[in-house]
Design a protein around this motif. Structure first.
Motif: not given
Length: 192
Positions: A85, A95, A99, A125, A129, A187-190
């Motif tokens: 992230s 988002a 990614c 964070h 997300a 939140l961006t989580i790849c």
């Protein structure tokens, strides 16, 4: 009655026909084949060793980099997946695009271990997300972004409830899921 020479010809044919059919006639050579092309020349032993050493060194440095990033909380490794992230919030489409630009996709847990790893980043964070899961257009069932049906879920109590056309999925800080509109900033989580 057959003549002696006819009997010899029949006996000879009985032996030769099957051996030609099987291409295994003793003493009879076939026509020579067309010679093949020369193959590519291999690397010399010293060049092959240098390439092997360079590849081993690169793998070692990559492993060290992953370890440092994991130690700093920038990434999490779970199974064969790497989760990362940048700590930034974005709507679902942005988002996902972020990614994909780095060669991955939005994180989508397929088991409890992966869900916990994503939850750890969400907790770090302290932000909800988006997950790489969306409501299917035809069936109304939630699916992974690639269209495959969910094989794991961790819905919050009374979810999904589809209030107000909620087609995306977010993860709460406790690791449970909620269906949500896709235009919210999360939140961006790849996963890579």
């Amino acid at each position: 009655m057959l003549s002696y020479s006819s009997s010899i010809l029949i006996a000879l044919a009985a032996v030769l026909v099957p051996c030609h059919a099987l291409s295994k006639c003793p003493g009879i050579s076939g026509l020579p084949g067309i010679p093949g092309r020369d193959g590519l020349k291999g690397l010399s032993d010293s060049l092959a060793a240098k390439r092997h050493n360079a590849l081993a060194n690169l793998k070692h440095r990559l492993f060290q980099l992953e370890a440092v990033l994991a130690l700093n909380g920038e990434i999490r490794k779970v199974g064969e997946k790497i989760l990362a992230s940048n700590g930034k919030k974005a709507d679902f489409a942005s988002a996902l695009q972020s990614c994909e630009e780095v060669g991955g996709t939005l994180a989508a847990p397929r088991n409890e271990e992966e869900n916990k790893a994503i939850m750890d980043i969400v907790k770090q964070h302290n932000q909800y997300a988006y997950l790489g899961i969306r409501k299917g257009e035809t069936s109304g069932q939630f699916k992974y972004i690639n269209g495959m049906p969910l094989n794991y879920s961790n819905w919050h109590q009374h979810e999904p409830n589809s209030k107000g056309r909620e087609k995306c999925v977010e993860m709460y800080t406790d690791g449970t899921w909620n269906d949500k509109k896709c235009n919210m900033y999360r939140l961006t989580i790849c996963q890579l």
